[in-house]
Design an enzyme around this catalytic site. Structure first.
Site, mmCIF file in Angstrom:
data_model
loop_
_atom_site.group_PDB
_atom_site.id
_atom_site.type_symbol
_atom_site.label_atom_id
_atom_site.label_comp_id
_atom_site.label_asym_id
_atom_site.label_seq_id
_atom_site.Cartn_x
_atom_site.Cartn_y
_atom_site.Cartn_z
ATOM 1 N N ASP A 51 0.905 -1.018 -0.073
ATOM 2 C CA ASP A 51 -0.013 -0.029 0.062
ATOM 3 C C ASP A 51 1.000 1.455 -0.008
ATOM 4 O OD1 ASP A 51 -2.382 1.373 0.031
ATOM 5 O OD2 ASP A 51 -2.527 1.451 2.087
ATOM 6 N N HIS A 56 2.191 3.447 -9.047
ATOM 7 C CA HIS A 56 1.892 2.154 -9.378
ATOM 8 C C HIS A 56 3.204 1.493 -10.141
ATOM 9 C CE1 HIS A 56 -1.862 2.538 -7.432
ATOM 10 N NE2 HIS A 56 -2.510 3.177 -8.389
ATOM 11 N N LEU A 114 10.905 -20.406 -4.833
ATOM 12 C CA LEU A 114 9.986 -19.509 -3.957
ATOM 13 C C LEU A 114 8.537 -19.595 -5.129
ATOM 14 C CD1 LEU A 114 9.188 -17.065 -2.110
ATOM 15 C CD2 LEU A 114 9.599 -15.697 -4.123
HETATM 16 C C1 IPE Z 1 -5.496 -2.728 0.131
HETATM 17 O O1 IPE Z 1 -5.134 -1.337 -0.096
HETATM 18 C C2 IPE Z 1 -5.319 -3.475 -1.155
HETATM 19 C C3 IPE Z 1 -4.013 -3.540 -2.118
HETATM 20 C C4 IPE Z 1 -2.993 -3.248 -1.333
HETATM 21 C C5 IPE Z 1 -4.162 -4.234 -3.139
HETATM 22 P P1 IPE Z 1 -6.348 -0.333 -0.483
HETATM 23 O O2 IPE Z 1 -5.479 1.000 -0.573
HETATM 24 O O3 IPE Z 1 -7.184 -0.547 -1.497
HETATM 25 O O4 IPE Z 1 -6.851 -0.288 0.865
HETATM 26 P P2 IPE Z 1 -7.815 0.679 1.766
HETATM 27 O O5 IPE Z 1 -9.212 1.048 0.767
HETATM 28 O O6 IPE Z 1 -6.928 1.994 2.045
HETATM 29 O O7 IPE Z 1 -8.319 -0.073 3.014
HETATM 30 C C1 IPE Z 2 -1.446 0.390 -3.254
HETATM 31 O O1 IPE Z 2 -1.423 1.845 -3.487
HETATM 32 C C2 IPE Z 2 -1.929 -0.363 -4.705
HETATM 33 C C3 IPE Z 2 -3.270 -0.663 -5.050
HETATM 34 C C4 IPE Z 2 -4.144 -0.738 -4.016
HETATM 35 C C5 IPE Z 2 -3.552 -1.275 -6.087
HETATM 36 P P1 IPE Z 2 -2.569 2.759 -3.186
HETATM 37 O O2 IPE Z 2 -2.898 2.925 -4.834
HETATM 38 O O3 IPE Z 2 -3.754 2.085 -2.448
HETATM 39 O O4 IPE Z 2 -1.933 3.759 -2.725
HETATM 40 P P2 IPE Z 2 -2.496 5.022 -1.576
HETATM 41 O O5 IPE Z 2 -2.997 4.219 -0.400
HETATM 42 O O6 IPE Z 2 -3.713 5.578 -2.433
HETATM 43 O O7 IPE Z 2 -1.417 5.624 -1.445
HETATM 44 MG MG MG Z 3 -4.255 2.505 -0.503
#
Ligand code: IPE
Ligand code: IPE
Ligand code: MG
Length: 262
Positions: A29, A46, A140
């Site tokens: 995240d 990303h 792995l």
């Molecule tokens: C959790 O991250 C899902 C992934 C890392 C793929 P999100 O960014 O979607 O989570 P929330 O919405 O903040 O809980």
């Molecule tokens: C995690 O990073 C990737 C996915 C959930 C696909 P985020 O896109 O959720 O990044 P933040 O949480 O908005 O910083």
């Molecule tokens: Mg996120």
């Protein structure tokens, strides 16, 4: 002890090679916030996150971790703006194809977890190709969670058991924890020893709810694009400082209790 002057070698020296977790799961995240902090579009975050995936896979292999589960896209993430979802799907397909020769060379087996049929056809084909082409790899195992949510997975498992019961093939009284586990996408994989979440949130976001019953949880504010080998090593060192009791007493797990007290 952990500070910015710790380099990778210093951190590696602190890892006990006899107590490496068998299975590490990561909620990757913080990509969007990493990009926003640089005045860039979220998709740049990303794209940058792909190199952290590469490093995490390499580091896991080097340490001898057997299973690495990465939460790459949740069922809930389908609710994001269309353009972000499209970019993510494109990136996932592109990255898996680009990484495939390296994965094969490093003996990494890909296993797809989640509602893969929802992934757009082009990315899905590349993912399935990678799963097929690495099927014989014995190092792995990399479980890629895509279009995944734990409640979806548990609901599917319940449905499959209910179907067998309705067909008269299964007595509901015989349903066991093992039968549930066998119907999850992670069937046959031991539960994660360590669950890492990057990006500073302290929540699970519908990830592996069944499997993490006894996992050690590690939350770090480091954003995913900045999560490199040093940050990963710190998580392993922290994991190794924990005492896993599985409901028992400290004396029991450290083997100090006499048999009569057990
Ligand atoms: C959790 O991250 C899902 C992934 C890392 C793929 P999100 O960014 O979607 O989570 P929330 O919405 O903040 O809980
Ligand atoms: C995690 O990073 C990737 C996915 C959930 C696909 P985020 O896109 O959720 O990044 P933040 O949480 O908005 O910083
Ligand atoms: Mg996120």
């Amino acid at each position: 002890m952990d500070n910015l002057v710790d380099n990778l070698d210093t951190l590696l020296a602190r890892i006990d090679p006899t107590r490496i977790p068998e299975h590490v799961a990561i909620i990757m995240d913080g990509n969007g916030r990493w990009a926003a902090g640089r005045g860039k579009p979220r998709s740049d975050g990303h794209a940058e996150g792909v190199s952290s995936v590469h490093e995490a896979v390499e580091f896991s292999s080097d340490l001898g971790i057997k299973y690495l589960t990465l939460y790459a896209f949740s069922n809930e993430n389908w609710r994001r703006p269309r353009q972000e979802v499209d970019t993510l799907m494109y990136l996932i397909g592109w990255a898996i194809e680009r990484e495939l020769p390296d994965l094969i060379r490093n003996n990494v087996r890909i296993r797809l977890v989640g509602d893969i049929e929802r992934i757009p056809a082009d990315a899905r084909r590349r993912l399935r190709d990678a799963e097929r082409d690495t099927a014989g790899c014995t190092g792995l195992t990399l479980l890629m969670c895509l279009s995944y949510s734990a409640r979806w997975e548990l609901t599917e498992a319940a449905r499959s058991l209910a179907r067998r019961a309705a067909a008269g093939e299964l007595d509901p009284a015989d349903i066991s924890e093992e039968m549930m586990a066998d119907r999850l996408d992670t069937a046959g994989v031991p539960d994660p020893d360590l669950l890492i979440r990057t990006g500073g949130e302290h929540r699970i976001s519908n990830f592996l709810l069944w499997q993490i019953a006894y996992s050690e949880l590690y939350f770090t504010p480091v954003l995913w694009p900045e999560f490199g080998k040093e940050a990963y090593a710190r998580a392993i060192i922290d994991f190794q400082s924990r005492e896993r009791r599985f409901g028992m007493t400290s004396a029991q797990v450290s083997g100090l209790t006499s048999d009569s007290e057990k």
